[in-house]
Design a protein around this motif. Structure first.
Motif, PDB file in Angstrom:
ATOM      1  N   LEU A  34       0.838  -1.209   0.000  1.00 55.45           N
ATOM      2  CA  LEU A  34       0.000   0.000   0.000  1.00 55.45           C
ATOM      3  C   LEU A  34       0.867   1.252   0.000  1.00 55.45           C
ATOM      4  O   LEU A  34       0.540   2.238  -0.661  1.00 55.45           O
ATOM      5  N   ARG A  35       1.977   1.220   0.743  1.00 57.35           N
ATOM      6  CA  ARG A  35       2.890   2.377   0.748  1.00 57.35           C
ATOM      7  C   ARG A  35       3.519   2.574  -0.623  1.00 57.35           C
ATOM      8  O   ARG A  35       3.692   3.709  -1.078  1.00 57.35           O
ATOM      9  N   VAL A  36       3.852   1.488  -1.305  1.00 52.36           N
ATOM     10  CA  VAL A  36       4.417   1.591  -2.649  1.00 52.36           C
ATOM     11  C   VAL A  36       3.396   2.227  -3.600  1.00 52.36           C
ATOM     12  O   VAL A  36       3.748   3.045  -4.437  1.00 52.36           O
ATOM     13  N   GLU A  37       2.125   1.874  -3.441  1.00 51.26           N
ATOM     14  CA  GLU A  37       1.058   2.441  -4.275  1.00 51.26           C
ATOM     15  C   GLU A  37       0.705   3.865  -3.857  1.00 51.26           C
ATOM     16  O   GLU A  37      -0.055   4.531  -4.544  1.00 51.26           O
ATOM     17  N   GLY A  38       1.215   4.312  -2.701  1.00 56.80           N
ATOM     18  CA  GLY A  38       0.889   5.651  -2.210  1.00 56.80           C
ATOM     19  C   GLY A  38      -0.472   5.729  -1.554  1.00 56.80           C
ATOM     20  O   GLY A  38      -1.082   6.793  -1.487  1.00 56.80           O
ATOM     21  N   LEU A  39      -0.967   4.604  -1.051  1.00 49.86           N
ATOM     22  CA  LEU A  39      -2.313   4.563  -0.472  1.00 49.86           C
ATOM     23  C   LEU A  39      -2.319   4.319   1.026  1.00 49.86           C
ATOM     24  O   LEU A  39      -3.313   3.856   1.564  1.00 49.86           O
ATOM     25  N   GLU A  40      -1.212   4.633   1.714  1.00 45.86           N
ATOM     26  CA  GLU A  40      -1.195   4.389   3.156  1.00 45.86           C
ATOM     27  C   GLU A  40      -2.245   5.224   3.880  1.00 45.86           C
ATOM     28  O   GLU A  40      -2.709   4.877   4.951  1.00 45.86           O
ATOM     29  N   GLU A  41      -2.640   6.348   3.283  1.00 42.56           N
ATOM     30  CA  GLU A  41      -3.693   7.182   3.859  1.00 42.56           C
ATOM     31  C   GLU A  41      -5.045   6.916   3.198  1.00 42.56           C
ATOM     32  O   GLU A  41      -6.034   7.529   3.553  1.00 42.56           O
ATOM     33  N   GLY A  42      -5.104   6.025   2.226  1.00 37.40           N
ATOM     34  CA  GLY A  42      -6.352   5.772   1.511  1.00 37.40           C
ATOM     35  C   GLY A  42      -6.834   7.023   0.799  1.00 37.40           C
ATOM     36  O   GLY A  42      -8.009   7.324   0.781  1.00 37.40           O
ATOM     37  N   GLN A  43      -5.913   7.788   0.258  1.00 34.96           N
ATOM     38  CA  GLN A  43      -6.155   9.083  -0.379  1.00 34.96           C
ATOM     39  C   GLN A  43      -6.861  10.035   0.584  1.00 34.96           C
ATOM     40  O   GLN A  43      -7.828  10.693   0.246  1.00 34.96           O
ATOM     41  N   GLY A  44      -6.384  10.055   1.818  1.00 37.10           N
ATOM     42  CA  GLY A  44      -6.872  11.005   2.803  1.00 37.10           C
ATOM     43  C   GLY A  44      -7.952  10.481   3.715  1.00 37.10           C
ATOM     44  O   GLY A  44      -8.021  10.845   4.866  1.00 37.10           O
ATOM     45  N   ARG A  45      -8.809   9.632   3.219  1.00 35.18           N
ATOM     46  CA  ARG A  45      -9.934   9.161   4.029  1.00 35.18           C
ATOM     47  C   ARG A  45      -9.591   7.940   4.866  1.00 35.18           C
ATOM     48  O   ARG A  45     -10.174   7.716   5.895  1.00 35.18           O
ATOM     49  N   GLY A  46      -8.700   7.126   4.385  1.00 33.20           N
ATOM     50  CA  GLY A  46      -8.345   5.904   5.097  1.00 33.20           C
ATOM     51  C   GLY A  46      -8.959   4.686   4.437  1.00 33.20           C
ATOM     52  O   GLY A  46      -9.753   4.784   3.506  1.00 33.20           O
ATOM     53  N   ILE A  47      -8.587   3.534   4.931  1.00 33.35           N
ATOM     54  CA  ILE A  47      -9.080   2.261   4.413  1.00 33.35           C
ATOM     55  C   ILE A  47     -10.055   1.704   5.437  1.00 33.35           C
ATOM     56  O   ILE A  47      -9.729   1.569   6.614  1.00 33.35           O
ATOM     57  N   HIS A  48     -11.246   1.404   4.983  1.00 38.62           N
ATOM     58  CA  HIS A  48     -12.309   0.948   5.875  1.00 38.62           C
ATOM     59  C   HIS A  48     -12.235  -0.553   6.097  1.00 38.62           C
ATOM     60  O   HIS A  48     -11.951  -1.315   5.168  1.00 38.62           O
ATOM     61  N   VAL A  49     -12.501  -0.942   7.332  1.00 42.40           N
ATOM     62  CA  VAL A  49     -12.602  -2.366   7.664  1.00 42.40           C
ATOM     63  C   VAL A  49     -13.643  -2.514   8.768  1.00 42.40           C
ATOM     64  O   VAL A  49     -13.645  -1.761   9.744  1.00 42.40           O
ATOM     65  N   ASP A  50     -14.552  -3.440   8.583  1.00 39.17           N
ATOM     66  CA  ASP A  50     -15.574  -3.748   9.575  1.00 39.17           C
ATOM     67  C   ASP A  50     -15.173  -5.068  10.234  1.00 39.17           C
ATOM     68  O   ASP A  50     -15.469  -6.143   9.729  1.00 39.17           O
TER      69      ASP A  50
END
Length: 126
Positions: free
Chosen positions: A67-83
């Protein structure tokens, strides 16, 4: 219309394997994945015939790195959701340690996760 929960963590857990995917719900594609099926991960584990919480943590660490390689560690600002509660219900109570191991590995490696609960989903339906 954009989806509020754009990036979502999806887990697939069997007796032998663990796979974690981050899915972009806007276009339905997997942006990053990690699994104990992969040769490099499988070779570093001592699972034998079944995977445990240590294997789940390794999958979480590899997914965080990707995810860090893709630049998505922040989920483009909002974050990555998990229930987590929903994942435990779907995967079974005995797999909760594996689920939490993946979540904790992602968080400890700098991935911004947004933990959803059932109450939020119920309120969103109204």
């Amino acid at each position: 219309m954009t989806v509020l929960k754009r990036y979502v963590l999806r887990l697939f857990i069997s007796i032998k394997y663990i796979t974690a995917n981050v899915v972009d719900r806007n276009n339905g594609r997997i942006v990053a994945t990690a699994s104990t099926v992969e040769h490099d991960i499988k070779g570093s584990l001592e699972c034998g015939r079944s995977c445990n919480a240590k294997a789940a943590a390794v999958v979480g660490e590899v997914l965080a790195m990707r995810l860090r390689v893709e630049g998505l560690e922040e989920g483009q600002g909002r974050g990555i959701h998990v229930d987590v509660n929903k994942e435990v219900e779907k995967k079974g109570f005995k797999n909760r340690t594996k689920i939490w191991a993946i979540v904790n590995a992602l968080k400890s490696n700098g991935i911004k996760l947004i933990l959803d609960d059932k109450d939020d989903n119920a309120r969103a339906n109204y």
